[in-house]
Write an enzyme that holds these catalytic residues in place. Structure first.
Site, PDB file in Angstrom:
ATOM      1  N   GLN A   1      -5.252  -8.879   5.742  1.00 46.79           N
ATOM      2  CA  GLN A   1      -5.208  -7.566   6.381  1.00 46.79           C
ATOM      3  C   GLN A   1      -6.477  -7.260   7.151  1.00 46.79           C
ATOM      4  OE1 GLN A   1      -3.906  -4.235   4.078  1.00 46.79           O
ATOM      5  NE2 GLN A   1      -2.011  -5.210   3.440  1.00 46.79           N
TER       6      GLN A   1
ATOM      7  N   CYS B   1       0.213   2.132   6.413  1.00 45.94           N
ATOM      8  CA  CYS B   1       0.443   0.739   6.777  1.00 45.94           C
ATOM      9  C   CYS B   1       0.567  -0.076   5.497  1.00 45.94           C
ATOM     10  CB  CYS B   1      -0.684   0.217   7.657  1.00 45.94           C
ATOM     11  SG  CYS B   1      -2.320   0.220   6.882  1.00 45.94           S
TER      12      CYS B   1
ATOM     13  N   CYS C   1       0.809  -1.227   0.000  1.00 47.97           N
ATOM     14  CA  CYS C   1       0.000   0.000   0.000  1.00 47.97           C
ATOM     15  C   CYS C   1       0.838   1.272   0.000  1.00 47.97           C
ATOM     16  CB  CYS C   1      -0.945   0.009   1.200  1.00 47.97           C
ATOM     17  SG  CYS C   1      -2.123  -1.350   1.210  1.00 47.97           S
TER      18      CYS C   1
ATOM     19  N   ARG D   1     -19.520   9.316  -0.266  1.00 59.65           N
ATOM     20  CA  ARG D   1     -20.936   9.143   0.073  1.00 59.65           C
ATOM     21  C   ARG D   1     -21.326  10.202   1.113  1.00 59.65           C
ATOM     22  NH1 ARG D   1     -19.161   3.601  -0.213  1.00 59.65           N
ATOM     23  NH2 ARG D   1     -18.937   3.456   2.061  1.00 59.65           N
TER      24      ARG D   1
END
Length: 405
Positions: free
Chosen positions: A164, A391, A104, A223
């Protein structure tokens, strides 16, 4: 030796690295029919690179390297996307490209590697960024049915490492984070991102992307009407018998609503030395102050941002109180919440424009996307220092400190 004193050959031996500009694509839902799903990932990053170069009136032939993060290095993302995207943009073939994969944190690592090379005097002008098209190269699709870890890791970490999402549950448990707190954080992410979109705060960082049936110029993932009550209706995503039997005392609380969204997106930054900025005729907007990368427990996996932050602050000679803006990647809500509980950062300084829960997490692009948003927000608010941390799979984490100029 100072930054302006030259070694043999005329390049500075060591100096500072500056951010001249940073842009990103809109974020599209990472599924078939998503706003950016009709665009090949190479062309998606290529459009962002082209916009970065054109809006700064840069001679692309002066760029010395293109460093891009990408996690799913299979299928349409298998042919060194950094290189292919540069060629897709129509830029000179003599400029090389390399793709970085640190899970990531790949896009952040790309920016850090670019800054290190500039500081060392190896480059004067470099482009860093990232790409991930999760609609076209689904997460994990290149490793289906294969042993990812090998015998040594399996034996060392028996009965085995976990996904994860299960690590997110372990983080929530260790730091005492409950379901309502997770959902409240998720709603806040959407509301903050919606407010930033509505007041034009994202306008300077987003570049429009041409798609099959027109142009996409705004994030698809936010959203604005999200509520804690709606999120409370979602079932935990990782409470399968395999994991509930292994962790019988664990309260499974992580849902699709309090996790990052699968997303298509790309980001790019123009990074230069002082001499490079002068050559391009551009004003540095920020400088790289410090960076760190750490390894942590690969089972709990997602706690790495805590030691990475401490290490980066120590290297920068700064404290938590000195940082005006923190970006902690919202892979799962438990990650920034545990980080916040450990370090005591006020909520108003943590992800003030929302994060990956609202904007999505295009894996290889997210690190440079966070830095892009952080730079623009520091400029809009008059902040001086920003710190971002991610992370990463396998129990790693990056942290980077920048200073707005």
């Amino acid at each position: 030796m100072s930054a302006t004193q030259a070694r043999a050959g005329g390049r500075p031996f060591r100096g500072e690295a500056f951010i001249l500009d940073a842009v990103r694509s809109p974020m599209g839902k990472g599924k078939e029919g998503g706003a950016l799903s009709s665009v090949h990932p190479v062309d998606l990053l290529g459009q962002v690179l082209k916009a970065l170069v054109e809006r700064n009136d840069v001679d692309p032939g002066l760029v010395e390297d293109v460093i891009a993060g990408c996690v799913g290095l299979g299928g349409e993302q298998s042919s060194t996307p950094a290189r292919m995207a540069w060629l897709s943009a129509g830029f000179p073939a003599h400029v090389p490209g390399v793709t970085v994969e640190r899970k990531c944190g790949s896009g952040q690592q790309a920016a850090d590697f670019a800054s290190f090379a500039v500081m060392a005097g190896m480059y004067d002008v470099v482009v860093a960024g990232g790409i991930e098209s999760m609609s076209r190269v689904p997460m994990g699709s290149q490793r289906m049915g294969k042993d990812r870890f090998g015998q040594g890791v399996r034996e060392r970490y028996a009965p085995g490492l976990v996904p994860q999402g299960v690590s997110a549950e372990l983080v929530a448990d260790r730091w005492g984070i409950g379901r309502r707190e997770l959902d409240e954080f998720a709603v806040r992410s959407h509301l903050r991102a919606a407010a930033a979109a509505a007041d034009g705060s994202f306008d300077g960082e987003i570049v429009p992307i041409a798609v099959a049936d027109g142009t996409v110029g705004a994030d698809e993932t936010i959203r604005p009407h999200s509520t804690v009550e709606k999120l409370a209706e979602l079932k935990p995503a990782f409470a399968s018998p395999k994991w509930t039997e292994r962790f019988p005392d664990l309260s499974f609380q992580t849902t699709a609503g309090n996790s990052s969204q699968l997303t298509d997106g790309a980001s790019a930054m123009l990074i230069a030395s002082e001499a490079g900025a002068e050559q391009l005729g551009l004003r540095p907007r920020a400088r790289f102050v410090a960076a760190s990368v750490v390894g942590d427990d690969p089972l709990i996996m997602l706690s790495g941002p805590i030691p990475a932050t401490r290490k980066a602050l120590e290297r920068a000679g700064l404290t938590i109180e000195d940082i005006d803006h923190f970006e902690v990647n919202e892979a799962f809500a438990s990650v920034p919440l545990a980080w916040q509980k450990e370090l005591g950062v006020p909520s108003e300084r943590l992800n003030p424009r929302g994060g990956a829960i609202a904007l999505g997490h295009p894996l290889g692009a997210s690190g440079a996307r966070l830095m892009t948003t952080m730079l623009h927000t520091l400029e809009q608010t008059g902040g001086r220092f920003g710190l971002q941390t991610m992370c990463e799979g396998g129990g790693m984490a990056n942290a980077t400190v920048i200073e707005r100029l």
